[in-house]
Design a protein around this motif. Structure first.
Motif, PDB file in Angstrom:
ATOM      1  N   PHE A 162       7.809  -1.337   9.440  1.00 22.60           N
ATOM      2  CA  PHE A 162       6.273  -1.621   8.848  1.00 22.60           C
ATOM      3  C   PHE A 162       5.648  -0.454   8.758  1.00 22.60           C
ATOM      4  O   PHE A 162       4.918  -0.447   7.540  1.00 22.60           O
TER       5      PHE A 162
ATOM      6  N   LEU B  14       3.803   0.888   5.233  1.00 17.24           N
ATOM      7  CA  LEU B  14       2.556   1.204   5.344  1.00 17.24           C
ATOM      8  C   LEU B  14       2.111   2.692   4.760  1.00 17.24           C
ATOM      9  O   LEU B  14       1.187   2.859   3.942  1.00 17.24           O
TER      10      LEU B  14
ATOM     11  N   PHE C 161     -10.758   4.758   4.150  1.00 18.82           N
ATOM     12  CA  PHE C 161      -9.701   4.006   4.582  1.00 18.82           C
ATOM     13  C   PHE C 161      -8.298   4.208   4.355  1.00 18.82           C
ATOM     14  O   PHE C 161      -7.681   4.321   5.307  1.00 18.82           O
TER      15      PHE C 161
ATOM     16  N   LEU D  63      -5.904   5.662   7.138  1.00 14.56           N
ATOM     17  CA  LEU D  63      -4.681   4.745   7.278  1.00 14.56           C
ATOM     18  C   LEU D  63      -3.488   5.471   7.242  1.00 14.56           C
ATOM     19  O   LEU D  63      -2.631   5.450   8.028  1.00 14.56           O
TER      20      LEU D  63
ATOM     21  N   MET E 289       3.299  -6.104  14.423  1.00 12.31           N
ATOM     22  CA  MET E 289       2.849  -5.426  13.049  1.00 12.31           C
ATOM     23  C   MET E 289       1.308  -5.700  12.900  1.00 12.31           C
ATOM     24  O   MET E 289       0.652  -4.877  12.805  1.00 12.31           O
ATOM     25  N   VAL E 290       0.832  -6.789  13.169  1.00 15.08           N
ATOM     26  CA  VAL E 290      -0.493  -6.950  12.848  1.00 15.08           C
ATOM     27  C   VAL E 290      -1.178  -6.378  14.103  1.00 15.08           C
ATOM     28  O   VAL E 290      -2.346  -5.942  13.875  1.00 15.08           O
TER      29      VAL E 290
ATOM     30  N   PHE F 246      -1.430  -2.995  12.955  1.00 11.35           N
ATOM     31  CA  PHE F 246      -2.348  -2.715  11.693  1.00 11.35           C
ATOM     32  C   PHE F 246      -3.739  -2.790  12.198  1.00 11.35           C
ATOM     33  O   PHE F 246      -4.525  -1.858  11.555  1.00 11.35           O
ATOM     34  N   LEU F 247      -4.120  -3.649  13.042  1.00 15.09           N
ATOM     35  CA  LEU F 247      -5.643  -3.796  13.355  1.00 15.09           C
ATOM     36  C   LEU F 247      -5.856  -2.555  14.158  1.00 15.09           C
ATOM     37  O   LEU F 247      -7.191  -1.938  14.088  1.00 15.09           O
TER      38      LEU F 247
ATOM     39  N   VAL G  39      -6.584   0.328  11.754  1.00 13.81           N
ATOM     40  CA  VAL G  39      -7.756  -0.063  11.049  1.00 13.81           C
ATOM     41  C   VAL G  39      -8.845   0.448  11.669  1.00 13.81           C
ATOM     42  O   VAL G  39     -10.020   1.205  11.475  1.00 13.81           O
TER      43      VAL G  39
ATOM     44  N   ILE H 253      -3.046 -11.820   7.642  1.00 18.49           N
ATOM     45  CA  ILE H 253      -4.315 -10.635   7.921  1.00 18.49           C
ATOM     46  C   ILE H 253      -3.791  -9.235   7.278  1.00 18.49           C
ATOM     47  O   ILE H 253      -4.550  -8.495   6.789  1.00 18.49           O
ATOM     48  N   ILE H 254      -2.576  -8.940   7.467  1.00 15.18           N
ATOM     49  CA  ILE H 254      -2.110  -7.631   6.946  1.00 15.18           C
ATOM     50  C   ILE H 254      -2.274  -7.575   5.386  1.00 15.18           C
ATOM     51  O   ILE H 254      -2.745  -6.544   4.834  1.00 15.18           O
TER      52      ILE H 254
ATOM     53  N   GLY I 182      -5.938  -7.696   4.515  1.00 14.21           N
ATOM     54  CA  GLY I 182      -6.650  -6.376   5.032  1.00 14.21           C
ATOM     55  C   GLY I 182      -6.209  -5.267   4.186  1.00 14.21           C
ATOM     56  O   GLY I 182      -7.020  -4.185   4.163  1.00 14.21           O
ATOM     57  N   LEU I 183      -4.971  -5.207   3.465  1.00 12.97           N
ATOM     58  CA  LEU I 183      -4.835  -4.069   2.735  1.00 12.97           C
ATOM     59  C   LEU I 183      -5.436  -4.387   1.333  1.00 12.97           C
ATOM     60  O   LEU I 183      -5.700  -3.396   0.598  1.00 12.97           O
TER      61      LEU I 183
END
Lengths: 478, 182
Positions: free
Chosen positions: A43, A47, A82, A86, A240-241, A244-245, A248, B35-36, B39-40
């Protein structure tokens, strides 16, 4: 709606068996939170690929432009901070994920027969990721990037016989410059992605051919099998989420600062490598003189070969950690050494005198607005404005500097210094930097005001040199 | 979706969650991916369109002293136009037509024909602006005299300060009957 679309596609593309092959893969021993590191790494790689592609929209790999384009991304482009944030934090996160993935595979003995090939491809992927980190570090072309890469490439030069040729190939010549930047960029964005995508596909292909290793207790694996979907997919998705959070949040709260523009003439800069190279950086400090080649290339090569051949060195078929004391102790020993070195390195770095970030930003503004065209700093620069070498002694009052930068004429009537379009924060940063310009033993405050100083120069000459500075800054002031 | 798995030789049982449990896992997976994805998608779309939609701010450019211009006689004047082009500040040479009306008023025309964007010329004998591409003809005031031109010549914002002429360089869409800035 979605079901109708799926049915339509299914009758034409025969999706059912494909979904079955992809999702109903058996997980020996059932789904587990322990198995999420591989998918977390995948993942994060995706990204990085995504944010990297978007960064390439504005980035230009040339020493003239690289730094400016990164500044542009960070400050001018909508959400640029951002995307860059990231990508930066993602690079660290992917190293953490790989580390945990490797650790789990090692602890579970999942590299053993029949997973030897999968392990070896994995080691290759680890090396590719480290190369990604190394090549990406140079791209912003700031001081840290430049000097850290200088050190990194010099280490290659110490390899006997081929070192000189290798380092020239790496830099595209004798010195680190335009050719280095463009080849690091091409490696980072074209060559390495192509290689790593192939490697990842091979890694996953082998996984599907030999199946996951499952728990170290063979009995447990034999008793229960669970499909990959939905429970393992759900665990992977939650992780994964979560990642990701977290990224962020990091991108939003901690701006990864740019150091000053790369300056090959500034030898005072102390470069710091990325944290995942820090333990190695610390090791080098202990291995000076005749021991140096040991650290710079013998140990890394032995380590990599050892890692690659691990499945053949460790021939014990039992995967339970309790039955593999040598392997487990070796792993623990390595981790202790690595984290000790990392800890010492971080402690040393913290103890190093650090420039206040606000002052660093002020210093960058000073360079960015070409203040040296008019002002002198320790013998270098123009003679139109006052010498600023020790302005901190002469004018210790921050408020004065702030008022002066906002509107020079308000505190120095008749000053020809223009009002620069600076934000309040920038004015504060610049004032902070000016206040640090102090002599050890304070020279006596200058009595002549700036006005007298300027009056003593011939105004036309001053204006002429002002006009030639930078058309844009002065436009509208004269 | 029910599981019609083929029995694997060494693995006696292949279990899979069913019913509400299965739906819960599927739901959480969908929400996490959503959400991902969102969010992207939102920042990345903004990242792409942000600079594309940003208007360049036209700056005042100094052209020079106006006493060099002859009253009533169009003059092609050059100046250096500075624009922010992405991360760089670019300087380009530009040309405009300036016609002095009196001691302190000057009309400045964009050098681009409003029909399809060619450069037009001043015919000193006939006292007319002529576009060589499609034959549009304009009076010294910019009014259309002949040809396919849909609107008069485009007037650029200009000002005279202390005897020096300043202009803002703008570009307009071609082919419309009224000027629309690009």
């Amino acid at each position: 709606m979605a079901q109708t679309l799926y049915d339509w596609l299914d009758t034409r593309l025969k999706l059912q068996p494909l979904g079955h092959t992809l999702l109903d893969e058996p997980i020996p021993g059932g789904a587990s939170w322990i198995y999420v590191f591989g998918s977390a790494t995948l993942f994060l790689f995706c990204l990085q690929a995504t944010t990297g592609m978007f960064l390439a929209l504005y980035y230009v790999p040339s020493p003239d432009s690289a730094y400016d384009t990164v500044q542009f991304i960070q400050h001018d482009v909508t959400f640029g901070w951002f995307v860059r944030g990231l990508h930066h934090w993602g690079a660290s996160a992917v190293m953490v994920a790989i580390g945990l993935h490797l650790l789990q595979v090692y602890l579970y003995g999942a590299y053993k027969r029949p997973h030897e090939l999968m392990w070896m491809v994995g080691v290759g992927l680890l090396l590719l990721m480290l190369t990604f980190g190394f090549t990406g570090y140079l791209l912003p072309w700031d001081q840290n990037a430049y000097w850290a890469t200088q050190v990194g490439t010099n280490m290659v030069a110490s390899v006997p016989l081929v070192g000189d040729v290798l380092v020239r190939l790496l830099r595209g010549g004798e010195t680190l410059g335009a050719l280095t930047l463009s080849r690091f960029f091409a490696l980072h964005t074209l060559f390495l992605p192509a290689l790593i995508v192939g490697g990842i596909l091979l890694h996953l292909f082998i996984l599907r051919r030999v199946g996951p290793a499952g728990p170290w207790n063979v009995e447990e694996a034999r008793q229960r099998n669970e499909t990959f979907y939905p429970r393992q997919v759900y665990m992977d998705a939650v992780v994964m989420v979560g990642i990701f959070l977290a990224l962020v949040a990091l991108a939003g709260t901690i701006e990864f600062p740019l150091a000053d523009r790369a300056d090959p003439a500034d030898h005072t800069f102390t470069p710091i490598p990325e944290w995942y190279f820090l333990f190695f950086y610390q090791l080098l400090k202990y291995m000076s003189g005749p021991l140096e080649p040991l650290a710079t290339w013998i140990l890394p090569i032995v380590f990599v070969i050892g890692l690659l051949l691990l499945p053949f060195l460790d021939r014990n078929q039992d995967r339970r950690p309790r039955s593999r004391p040598v392997a487990v102790l070796t792993g623990v020993f390595f981790l202790v050494i690595m984290f000790t070195l990392l800890g010492i390195s971080i402690r040393d770095l913290r103890a190093m005198p650090k420039l206040d970030p606000s002052v660093a930003r002020g210093k960058a503004l000073f360079a960015q607005h070409h203040c040296l065209t008019c002002h002198t700093l320790h013998g270098e620069g123009g003679k139109v404005g006052p010498d600023l070498s020790y302005v901190g002694n002469r004018r210790p009052d921050r408020e004065w500097h702030i008022r002066h930068l906002r509107d020079p004429a308000s505190v120095s009537p008749g000053s020809i210094m223009p009002k620069f379009p600076l934000s309040d924060r920038e004015i504060n940063d610049l004032a902070g930097y000016l206040l640090t310009l102090k002599g050890g033993s304070a020279p006596p405050p200058v009595t002549t005001s700036e006005v007298d100083y300027i009056a003593s120069r011939s105004a036309p000459a001053a204006c002429r040199s002002l006009v030639c500075v930078d058309q844009n800054h002065w436009k509208g002031y004269l | 979706m029910t599981l019609q798995g083929t029995p694997l030789d060494e693995t006696p049982v292949l279990s899979t969650p069913v019913g509400p449990r299965r739906r819960f896992f599927a739901w959480v997976t969908t929400v996490a991916m959503g959400i991902i994805g969102i969010g992207l998608a939102i920042p990345l779309i903004g990242y792409v369109v942000g600079p594309a939609l940003k208007r360049r701010e036209a700056l005042w450019n100094e052209i020079g002293p106006i006493d060099r211009l002859r009253t009533g006689e169009p003059e092609e004047v050059e100046f250096v136009n500075s624009v922010k082009d992405g991360w760089r500040q670019a300087t380009v040479k530009k040309v405009v037509w300036a016609i002095k009306q009196s001691a302190d008023t000057v009309v400045v025309f964009s050098p681009i024909c409003p029909h399809l964007g060619c450069g037009y010329r001043w015919d000193g004998d006939e006292k007319k602006f002529k576009c060589p591409c499609h034959g549009s003809v304009y009076a010294v005031t910019g009014k259309v005299l002949a040809g396919p031109a849909p609107r008069p010549l485009d007037v650029l914002p200009s000002k005279v300060e202390q005897g020096r002429l300043w202009v803002k360089y703008q570009q307009f869409k071609s082919g419309l009957d009224h000027p629309v800035e690009l």
